[in-house]
Write a protein that holds these residues in place. Structure first.
Motif, mmCIF file in Angstrom:
data_model
loop_
_atom_site.group_PDB
_atom_site.id
_atom_site.type_symbol
_atom_site.label_atom_id
_atom_site.label_comp_id
_atom_site.label_asym_id
_atom_site.label_seq_id
_atom_site.Cartn_x
_atom_site.Cartn_y
_atom_site.Cartn_z
ATOM 1 N N GLY A 114 86.757 -20.278 1.498
ATOM 2 C CA GLY A 114 87.401 -20.581 2.785
ATOM 3 C C GLY A 114 86.365 -20.968 3.834
ATOM 4 O O GLY A 114 85.294 -20.369 3.901
ATOM 5 N N ALA A 115 86.687 -21.986 4.643
ATOM 6 C CA ALA A 115 85.745 -22.418 5.670
ATOM 7 C C ALA A 115 85.416 -21.271 6.632
ATOM 8 O O ALA A 115 84.327 -21.193 7.174
ATOM 9 C CB ALA A 115 86.325 -23.597 6.442
ATOM 10 N N SER A 116 86.384 -20.356 6.796
ATOM 11 C CA SER A 116 86.133 -19.239 7.713
ATOM 12 C C SER A 116 85.425 -18.086 7.000
ATOM 13 O O SER A 116 85.048 -17.102 7.618
ATOM 14 C CB SER A 116 87.462 -18.742 8.273
ATOM 15 O OG SER A 116 88.224 -18.212 7.204
ATOM 16 N N GLY A 143 75.823 -30.222 -4.127
ATOM 17 C CA GLY A 143 76.326 -30.588 -2.812
ATOM 18 C C GLY A 143 77.520 -31.522 -2.921
ATOM 19 O O GLY A 143 77.873 -31.985 -4.010
ATOM 20 N N ALA A 144 78.113 -31.802 -1.770
ATOM 21 C CA ALA A 144 79.295 -32.680 -1.729
ATOM 22 C C ALA A 144 78.884 -34.102 -1.358
ATOM 23 O O ALA A 144 77.994 -34.306 -0.534
ATOM 24 C CB ALA A 144 80.288 -32.146 -0.697
ATOM 25 N N ALA A 145 79.558 -35.085 -1.984
ATOM 26 C CA ALA A 145 79.311 -36.501 -1.680
ATOM 27 C C ALA A 145 80.652 -37.160 -1.352
ATOM 28 O O ALA A 145 81.694 -36.713 -1.837
ATOM 29 C CB ALA A 145 78.643 -37.177 -2.872
ATOM 30 N N GLY A 165 82.556 -42.294 2.577
ATOM 31 C CA GLY A 165 81.807 -41.801 3.739
ATOM 32 C C GLY A 165 82.500 -40.565 4.298
ATOM 33 O O GLY A 165 83.728 -40.447 4.235
ATOM 34 N N HIS A 166 81.718 -39.630 4.837
ATOM 35 C CA HIS A 166 82.322 -38.443 5.452
ATOM 36 C C HIS A 166 83.052 -38.876 6.721
ATOM 37 O O HIS A 166 82.556 -39.738 7.460
ATOM 38 C CB HIS A 166 81.223 -37.415 5.764
ATOM 39 C CG HIS A 166 81.759 -36.127 6.293
ATOM 40 N ND1 HIS A 166 81.885 -35.882 7.644
ATOM 41 C CD2 HIS A 166 82.244 -35.040 5.654
ATOM 42 C CE1 HIS A 166 82.411 -34.668 7.798
ATOM 43 N NE2 HIS A 166 82.631 -34.135 6.612
ATOM 44 N N PRO A 167 84.234 -38.297 6.986
ATOM 45 C CA PRO A 167 85.015 -38.744 8.153
ATOM 46 C C PRO A 167 84.257 -38.721 9.482
ATOM 47 O O PRO A 167 84.580 -39.482 10.392
ATOM 48 C CB PRO A 167 86.196 -37.763 8.182
ATOM 49 C CG PRO A 167 86.293 -37.228 6.795
ATOM 50 C CD PRO A 167 84.924 -37.293 6.190
ATOM 51 N N PHE A 208 75.756 -33.749 -7.433
ATOM 52 C CA PHE A 208 76.789 -33.833 -6.400
ATOM 53 C C PHE A 208 78.159 -33.926 -7.047
ATOM 54 O O PHE A 208 78.304 -34.475 -8.147
ATOM 55 C CB PHE A 208 76.590 -35.076 -5.517
ATOM 56 C CG PHE A 208 75.343 -35.029 -4.687
ATOM 57 C CD1 PHE A 208 75.223 -34.123 -3.638
ATOM 58 C CD2 PHE A 208 74.268 -35.876 -4.949
ATOM 59 C CE1 PHE A 208 74.076 -34.061 -2.861
ATOM 60 C CE2 PHE A 208 73.117 -35.819 -4.178
ATOM 61 C CZ PHE A 208 73.013 -34.918 -3.136
ATOM 62 N N VAL A 209 79.145 -33.396 -6.347
ATOM 63 C CA VAL A 209 80.540 -33.595 -6.737
ATOM 64 C C VAL A 209 81.174 -34.355 -5.583
ATOM 65 O O VAL A 209 80.922 -34.038 -4.405
ATOM 66 C CB VAL A 209 81.282 -32.253 -6.938
ATOM 67 C CG1 VAL A 209 82.729 -32.506 -7.368
ATOM 68 C CG2 VAL A 209 80.563 -31.377 -7.960
ATOM 69 N N THR A 210 81.976 -35.372 -5.904
ATOM 70 C CA THR A 210 82.511 -36.181 -4.804
ATOM 71 C C THR A 210 83.848 -35.666 -4.283
ATOM 72 O O THR A 210 84.595 -34.964 -4.972
ATOM 73 C CB THR A 210 82.740 -37.665 -5.204
ATOM 74 O OG1 THR A 210 83.940 -37.760 -5.981
ATOM 75 C CG2 THR A 210 81.566 -38.252 -5.928
#
Ligand code: FAD
Length: 289
Positions: free
Chosen positions: A50-52, A140-142, A146-148, A171-173
């Protein structure tokens, strides 16, 4: 087992699951999903965080269950609102459960984001640097489109290179529905010295309302041709699901034919969808993975 070492030897098949949001929620459902996914012989399963940071205990418990089941976990970890102490606590828990692979992320900023979010770890790279004191193998994330938050793919690629420099071994996209974005990402990444594997993430689109959700959450474009197919059958869920599964299969076949290092399936805890895709491609997975 370090996943990046496995990637040097073979093409990988992996799934992503997410833990229950609340700590007091039962885990039987997710454990049953994992038991079903095990039958498909994945090389690893990733567990979201979770982001939190609120469901960190659940995430760790699920990673531990995977390890006990003989499936390598890739535990996600977000810097987000966490303090170094929070990260240490979770890292220690991961270590005690035998987790070796961590997908280090910043995390999605909550809509009602306050300035404290990302105070200690403004970017995934900061978390990666911090995690260097632990024996984890990092990923990491790819973002193929492009990232928003980035105006151009090229700006985002610079960040991707920083992640590799900070220790990401693969990386995992983000999910995508047009493979050309992935091919462009890989080609452009190579030009700036990104050498680690970039594993495409595929999420079968099984409900018409997910078109909007996907756009809002990840900014991923749904090609008009595919959009037309699903929108025509928006009132026929079974047909829609069948089209979504077949489109995912089509994407996967195209990716394999173009030499991808692995396939990561975002299955949203839907083991039936994973089984449906696997059964359509069983001989391909057996021969080429
Ligand atoms: P970052 O790498 O920090 O990137 C965020 C933005 O900052 C980008 O625009 C990037 O270009 C830029 N940037 C990056 N590094 C730097 C730097 N050093 N200096 C300047 N700019 C920089 N979210 C969750 O909450 N939990 C999960 O489990 C989860 N799993 C995910 C798994 C995958 C495979 C993917 C693709 C995404 C996942 N997400 C998850 C969503 C992710 O948290 C969001 O996309 C988030 O907005 C960015 O995370 P990041 O790690 O890519 O951030």
């Amino acid at each position: 087992m370090k996943i990046y070492e496995l990637l040097q030897k073979k093409r990988t098949l992996s799934f992503e699951v997410f833990p229950p949001k609340r700590t007091d929620e039962g885990k039987e459902g997710i454990f049953a999903t994992i038991d079903a996914l095990k039958e498909l012989s994945p090389d690893y399963i990733s567990v979201t965080y979770g982001a939190s940071g609120s469901n960190s205990r659940n995430a760790a418990e699920i990673a531990g269950y995977l390890k006990k089941s003989g499936i390598e976990p890739l535990a996600h970890l977000t810097g987000g609102p966490s303090s170094p102490e929070d990260i240490d606590r979770t890292a220690q828990e991961f270590l005690s459960l035998g987790v070796e692979n961590v997908l280090a992320l910043r995390g999605d900023k909550p809509v009602d984001c306050n300035v404290e979010y990302c105070k200690y770890f403004p970017h995934a790279t900061d978390l990666m640097e911090y995690l260097k004191k632990y024996p984890f193998s990092l990923a990491g994330a790819a973002y193929p489109e492009g990232h928003p938050e980035c105006d151009t793919l090229y700006k985002d690629l610079e960040a991707l290179k920083l992640k590799q420099d900070a220790g990401a071994k693969f990386f995992v996209t983000q999910l995508f529905y047009d493979n050309s974005y992935y091919y462009r990402l890989v080609a452009e990444a190579k030009k700036i010295g990104i050498t680690v594997p970039i594993i495409p993430g595929i999420m079968p689109l099984l409900k018409v309302q997910n078109i909007k959700r996907v756009k809002e959450m990840c900014g991923s474009a749904v090609p008009l041709e595919f959009r037309n197919m699903i929108e025509v059958y928006s009132d026929r869920p079974a047909v829609m699901e069948e089209i979504g599964l077949n489109y995912a299969v089509y994407q996967i076949i195209d990716l394999i034919a173009n030499g991808v290092p692995g396939i990561h399936l975002y299955i949203m805890n839907n083991a039936k969808a994973a089984e449906a895709i696997y059964s359509r491609l069983e001989r391909v997975f057996r021969e080429l993975f």
